[in-house]
Design an enzyme around this catalytic site. Structure first.
Site, PDB file in Angstrom:
ATOM      1  N   LEU A  32       6.949 -35.040  33.500  1.00  0.00           N
ATOM      2  CA  LEU A  32       7.119 -35.796  32.249  1.00  0.00           C
ATOM      3  C   LEU A  32       8.218 -36.846  32.349  1.00  0.00           C
ATOM      4  O   LEU A  32       9.223 -36.661  33.032  1.00  0.00           O
ATOM      5  CB  LEU A  32       7.412 -34.822  31.112  1.00  0.00           C
ATOM      6  CG  LEU A  32       6.334 -33.754  30.921  1.00  0.00           C
ATOM      7  CD1 LEU A  32       6.714 -32.820  29.761  1.00  0.00           C
ATOM      8  CD2 LEU A  32       4.965 -34.372  30.670  1.00  0.00           C
ATOM      9  N   GLY A  35       7.590 -42.030  28.781  1.00  0.00           N
ATOM     10  CA  GLY A  35       6.274 -42.396  28.237  1.00  0.00           C
ATOM     11  C   GLY A  35       5.636 -41.191  27.541  1.00  0.00           C
ATOM     12  O   GLY A  35       5.190 -41.278  26.399  1.00  0.00           O
ATOM     13  N   HIS A  36       5.642 -40.038  28.224  1.00  0.00           N
ATOM     14  CA  HIS A  36       5.093 -38.821  27.622  1.00  0.00           C
ATOM     15  C   HIS A  36       5.881 -38.444  26.361  1.00  0.00           C
ATOM     16  O   HIS A  36       5.307 -38.038  25.355  1.00  0.00           O
ATOM     17  CB  HIS A  36       5.187 -37.641  28.604  1.00  0.00           C
ATOM     18  CG  HIS A  36       4.389 -37.811  29.863  1.00  0.00           C
ATOM     19  ND1 HIS A  36       4.961 -37.931  31.104  1.00  0.00           N
ATOM     20  CD2 HIS A  36       3.050 -37.870  30.066  1.00  0.00           C
ATOM     21  CE1 HIS A  36       4.020 -38.033  32.024  1.00  0.00           C
ATOM     22  NE2 HIS A  36       2.846 -38.016  31.424  1.00  0.00           N
ATOM     23  N   GLY A 146      -1.621 -42.746  25.721  1.00  0.00           N
ATOM     24  CA  GLY A 146      -0.808 -43.930  25.994  1.00  0.00           C
ATOM     25  C   GLY A 146      -1.667 -45.162  26.260  1.00  0.00           C
ATOM     26  O   GLY A 146      -2.702 -45.077  26.936  1.00  0.00           O
TER      27      GLY A 146
HETATM   28  P1  AMP Z   1      -0.634 -38.289  32.475  1.00  0.00           P
HETATM   29  O1  AMP Z   1       0.348 -37.176  32.528  1.00  0.00           O
HETATM   30  O2  AMP Z   1      -0.397 -39.372  33.481  1.00  0.00           O
HETATM   31  O3  AMP Z   1      -2.069 -37.808  32.441  1.00  0.00           O
HETATM   32  O4  AMP Z   1      -0.406 -39.005  31.070  1.00  0.00           O
HETATM   33  C1  AMP Z   1      -0.469 -38.277  29.863  1.00  0.00           C
HETATM   34  C2  AMP Z   1      -0.458 -39.260  28.733  1.00  0.00           C
HETATM   35  O5  AMP Z   1       0.743 -40.036  28.773  1.00  0.00           O
HETATM   36  C3  AMP Z   1      -1.625 -40.271  28.800  1.00  0.00           C
HETATM   37  O6  AMP Z   1      -2.144 -40.462  27.490  1.00  0.00           O
HETATM   38  C4  AMP Z   1      -0.955 -41.515  29.323  1.00  0.00           C
HETATM   39  O7  AMP Z   1      -1.601 -42.704  28.930  1.00  0.00           O
HETATM   40  C5  AMP Z   1       0.421 -41.406  28.685  1.00  0.00           C
HETATM   41  N1  AMP Z   1       1.405 -42.220  29.410  1.00  0.00           N
HETATM   42  C6  AMP Z   1       1.632 -42.231  30.746  1.00  0.00           C
HETATM   43  N2  AMP Z   1       2.574 -43.165  31.062  1.00  0.00           N
HETATM   44  C7  AMP Z   1       2.929 -43.748  29.891  1.00  0.00           C
HETATM   45  C8  AMP Z   1       3.856 -44.789  29.544  1.00  0.00           C
HETATM   46  N3  AMP Z   1       4.600 -45.407  30.466  1.00  0.00           N
HETATM   47  N4  AMP Z   1       3.959 -45.140  28.248  1.00  0.00           N
HETATM   48  C9  AMP Z   1       3.201 -44.509  27.291  1.00  0.00           C
HETATM   49  N5  AMP Z   1       2.329 -43.524  27.549  1.00  0.00           N
HETATM   50  C10 AMP Z   1       2.178 -43.146  28.830  1.00  0.00           C
END
Ligand code: AMP
Length: 255
Positions: A32, A35-36, A146
């Site tokens: 995490l 962004g998360h 995101g």
């Molecule tokens: P992941 O763990 O990569 O599957 O991402 C989980 C959620 O976090 C997804 O909805 C992504 O789009 C979102 N996410 C990842 N990176 C960012 C970021 N830099 N800003 C905003 N949301 C993000």
């Protein structure tokens, strides 16, 4: 924060929650970063209970090496979620989520074959299938995604409408480091030199010239370009920095 490792335990909790409770859900693959955490904040602002799932979903990795090297940092993730005042963290096992051995799949056959889908065969089928499973298990009122993965968000929203799923899909802005580089779990795999190149990617991609100008500036900076494309008033990019694949996108309306 309550940690839930199996579907049955969550179902019991879900049944016991008062009808007045609003459940917000943030699916993640862990490792995490801010962004998360922006998604968990959005969920906490709009709901009375927030559930985060951590599951590195094998079916969405078209590249086995990427799956193997995906950073797994559960202890630190749980600390971050506790600090963020998340109520529940769901950490399922692959066997429990795929009792069918992935013989049942959710696929989309129009938008998912463009952009990311064109370069990552099977990726969106893996994503849609796991998100459908998680939405069926958690049964949230709202789920948060995101803008960083814009095509993913758009496909998930389309899926919930197509299958009459009672969950509102909310998209949250991309959170970036001061350099402009979007936070991503894959950034942790970058050496200092590669990180400088990744920052250059973010910088050049945001310079607002044409796609072909951006592409040639990236190539000049030694960055391997997979695609720079405009679609629906948004600009999308995928590049390789030292073998690590990075994506980004932004709305052209804001320029
Ligand atoms: P992941 O763990 O990569 O599957 O991402 C989980 C959620 O976090 C997804 O909805 C992504 O789009 C979102 N996410 C990842 N990176 C960012 C970021 N830099 N800003 C905003 N949301 C993000």
């Amino acid at each position: 924060m309550q940690i839930i490792k199996n579907i049955h335990s969550w179902k019991e909790i879900r049944e016991s929650l008062d009808k007045k409770e609003r459940i917000g859900f943030v699916p993640t693959m862990g490792n995490l970063h801010p962004g998360h955490l922006s998604l968990t904040r959005a969920s906490r602002n709009e709901n009375t209970q927030t559930v985060v799932s951590i599951f590195v979903n094998p079916t969405q990795f078209n590249n086995p090496d990427d799956f193997t090297h995906y950073p797994r940092t559960l202890t630190n993730d749980l600390d971050l979620l506790r600090n963020a005042k998340v109520d529940y963290c769901f950490i399922p096992q692959a066997e429990t989520l795929y009792p069918d051995n992935y013989h049942y799949q959710i696929s989309e056959n129009l938008q998912s074959i463009d952009l990311e889908g064109a370069y990552r065969p099977g990726h969106f089928t893996g994503v849609l299938t796991i998100v459908m499973k998680l939405l069926q298990i958690i049964r949230p009122h709202t789920a948060y995604f995101g803008e960083k993965d814009y095509q993913q968000y758009a496909l998930i929203e389309g899926m919930t409408k197509a299958f009459f799923i009672d969950t509102t899909i909310t998209v949250c802005p991309t959170i970036r480091e001061d350099s402009g580089l979007a936070y991503s779990s894959r950034n942790n795999r970058l050496s200092p030199e590669l990180r400088a190149q990744a920052e250059q990617f973010a910088n050049i991609f945001h310079q607002g010239s044409t796609c072909s100008q951006i592409e040639s500036n990236l190539i000049q900076a030694g960055i391997e370009v997979e695609y720079i494309r405009e679609k629906n008033n948004r600009r999308f990019a995928a590049v390789y920095v030292g073998g690590i694949r990075l994506i980004d996108n932004y709305s052209l309306c804001a320029l």
